[in-house]
Design a protein around this motif. Structure first.
Motif, PDB file in Angstrom:
ATOM      1  N   ASP B 209      20.733  47.238  38.327  1.00  0.00           N
ATOM      2  CA  ASP B 209      21.374  48.547  38.146  1.00  0.00           C
ATOM      3  C   ASP B 209      21.900  48.753  36.729  1.00  0.00           C
ATOM      4  N   LYS B 229      19.167  53.209  41.004  1.00  0.00           N
ATOM      5  CA  LYS B 229      20.209  54.213  40.725  1.00  0.00           C
ATOM      6  C   LYS B 229      21.429  53.989  41.608  1.00  0.00           C
ATOM      7  N   TYR B 233      24.867  52.438  37.709  1.00  0.00           N
ATOM      8  CA  TYR B 233      23.909  53.398  37.143  1.00  0.00           C
ATOM      9  C   TYR B 233      24.576  54.763  36.906  1.00  0.00           C
ATOM     10  N   GLN B 235      23.591  58.798  35.430  1.00  0.00           N
ATOM     11  CA  GLN B 235      22.516  59.728  35.088  1.00  0.00           C
ATOM     12  C   GLN B 235      21.992  59.475  33.673  1.00  0.00           C
ATOM     13  N   GLU B 238      18.257  55.545  32.044  1.00  0.00           N
ATOM     14  CA  GLU B 238      16.918  55.063  31.699  1.00  0.00           C
ATOM     15  C   GLU B 238      16.460  55.574  30.331  1.00  0.00           C
ATOM     16  N   VAL B 248      11.751  53.583  37.966  1.00  0.00           N
ATOM     17  CA  VAL B 248      13.141  53.880  38.305  1.00  0.00           C
ATOM     18  C   VAL B 248      13.183  54.216  39.792  1.00  0.00           C
ATOM     19  N   GLU B 250      15.397  54.949  43.521  1.00  0.00           N
ATOM     20  CA  GLU B 250      16.659  55.451  44.081  1.00  0.00           C
ATOM     21  C   GLU B 250      17.598  54.307  44.409  1.00  0.00           C
TER      22      GLU B 250
END
Lengths: 280, 264
Positions: B209, B229, B233, B235, B238, B248, B250
């Protein structure tokens, strides 16, 4: 060149570190007397931040020197004058013996941090507190009183990158300890900031001392036993630098250093003699 | 979900981060326990659980995992403390420790007489002047400086606190040395964990993460890496790293799905 001002390092030039007060360097008292009667203005320029001026004066008096307070230029008065003129509120992490020097300042909601040779006051709690004080500032200001790597604790001998030499010191007396520079580096890293160094070899420090003497760099000379901090620092600021072969001097250090002193003197007496005879 | 780059080889080895990827404190990430079992049931996949820990021993980590409902064995776990231990063993170093008492459990049996190395983890009670000076003197005498990792600070209940990185830097500065950092994101960490299971970087994927420590670090070491994510993590994480993640996902379950699909 006519010399109008002289800056002189203390430890290793006026006296050698050692047990107790250490011992005076031969003919250094006479050299100072000669300089004093010549009328050429001078300042003793030190990075010492863990003893008060009074104690330093007493120590020098013990060795036979006659100085008064204004002859000594040290980081604490220098940083105090910056704090005053910039209207800052300091949080201080310094040696217990000199905390009271900062009593005159308002220390609520600090706007700068002053870090000195705090010795055993460098605990995790105190460092963590200092870290959080820096984080709380809008624009963190960190003053480091010198940025020495380590100290030979019997005296106040600051050693720079001279591992050959330092290891020798260490083995002989087992008293080599961390100096303020280590803890400054820690806070610089943690907060991602750069400290303002108040002490040799920072050019700013030499400049403030010269202002105090009211002479310009090209009319002044620095006498010291540390080729990097004293001589290298002074030359970068535009002063001449005279290295003395006392204190931490060793031929190996002189040979391996990238700094070339303007003159190498046997001791302070030799240096003063050179300056005053050249002068005439 | 989009595939950022195409894996060329079949995946044979999976390195899995713990906190934030499989669990958050004592709660499993939804679906993680079942997905881990799926991964275990699949043929010819070898797993290793990798984590940066500066103050907790393997035993402490394992008991939390067990409490949380995961079935993981001690030999499957590779931590930054394991990496430090390996380094000491490989080079016959005798350490002076600046570690928490719990972390010391992972170094039992290592000879620490007449130290020629300094090992720094997260140990607020050890970072006092006397210890720092002792460490410094050892370094001046030629000892190796080993940092578990170089975090600037860490979160505590009462706010931020100085991390081991600050004290490592203090020692580096005064003794004029450079620390060897053994935790993530150092390439050596991933390669060392991998050598334990015998895999090559190209046939390995790291799941974590932390965009920097898990994903970027693994990619730079030549592994593939999936960013999940969950956990820490945020927003757009990445997009803050280079090279970009292999994938990537969820969450951990989706990461497992990706691997199993790829291998089909």
């Amino acid at each position: 060149m006519k010399i109008k001002g002289v800056l002189i390092d203390i430890t290793g030039v006026l006296y050698e570190s050692g047990e107790g007060f250490g011992h005076v360097i031969e003919k250094s008292v006479e050299a100072i007397q000669r300089l004093q009667s010549s009328g050429v203005p001078f300042r003793l320029l030190t990075n010492e931040s863990s003893t008060s001026k009074e104690v330093l004066l007493k120590k020098l008096h013990y060795h036979g020197y006659n100085f008064n307070g204004e002859d000594i230029f040290s980081p604490i008065p220098a940083v105090k004058s910056i704090i005053k003129s910039s209207n800052l509120r300091p949080y201080v992490l310094v040696h217990n013996d000199v905390v009271s020097e900062f009593d005159e300042f308002d220390n609520s909601d600090p706007t700068c941090l002053v870090l000195g040779d705090a010795d055993s006051e460098f605990s995790f709690q105190n460092m963590n507190k200092a870290f959080n004080v820096l984080l709380s500032m809008k624009k963190p200001i960190l003053f480091s009183l010198g940025k020495g790597y380590y100290i030979w604790k019997i005296g106040i001998c600051l050693l720079n990158e001279l591992f050959y030499d330092s290891r020798k010191y260490y083995r002989h007396n087992n008293k080599l300890v961390l100096d303020v520079g280590a803890f400054t580096a820690a806070l610089e890293y943690a907060c991602d900031i750069k400290a303002t160094v108040i002490g040799k070899p920072s050019a700013q420090y030499f400049e403030v001392a010269l202002n105090d003497l009211n002479v310009s760099p090209n009319e002044a000379v620095m006498i010291g036993d540390d080729i990097n901090s004293d001589i290298g620092g002074a030359q970068k600021c535009g002063l001449k630098g005279i290295l003395v072969k006392t204190g931490k001097f060793t031929p190996e250090i002189l040979e391996s250093s990238s700094v070339t002193p303007d003159f190498v003197a046997d001791n302070l007496w030799h240096a003063v003699d050179y300056l005053l005879s050249n002068d005439n | 979900m989009k595939i950022m780059s195409v894996l060329s080889k079949r995946i044979g080895y999976v390195l899995i981060d713990l906190s934030g990827t499989l669990h958050i404190e004592d709660l499993p990430i939804p679906g993680a326990i079942e997905s881990l079992q799926k991964l275990r049931d699949s043929q010819n996949l070898k797993l290793k659980f990798v984590t940066n820990t500066t103050k907790e021993s393997k035993q402490t980590l394992l008991s939390r995992l067990t409490r949380t409902g995961f079935n993981i064995e001690e030999k499957e776990v590779f931590t930054s403390l394991t990496a430090a231990r390996k380094l000491l063993e490989n080079r016959n170093l005798r350490p002076f420790y600046m570690l928490s008492e719990d972390a010391l459990n992972d170094f039992s049996g290592i000879n620490s007489d007449e130290p020629n190395a300094v090992v720094v983890g997260l140990a607020p009670t050890e970072f006092h002047y006397e210890n720092m000076t002792k460490a410094f003197r050892l370094l001046l005498d030629g000892s190796t400086l080993v940092a578990i990792h170089k975090a600037r600070y860490y979160k505590r209940k009462d706010g931020l606190a100085l991390g081991p990185g600050a004290f490592v830097t203090a020692l580096e500065y005064s003794a004029g040395v450079k620390a060897e950092v053994v935790g993530k994101p150092e390439a050596a960490f991933f390669l060392s964990a991998l050598s334990d299971v015998g895999g090559t970087p190209e046939e390995t994927v790291m799941i974590g993460d932390d965009a920097k420590d898990d994903v970027e670090g693994a990619l730079k070491a030549g592994l593939n890496a999936i960013l999940v994510k969950t956990g820490k993590y945020r927003q757009e994480d990445e997009n803050t790293i280079e090279p970009k993640p292999t994938f990537v996902a969820e969450n951990f379950s989706k990461a497992v799905e990706f691997i199993l699909n790829h291998n089909q």
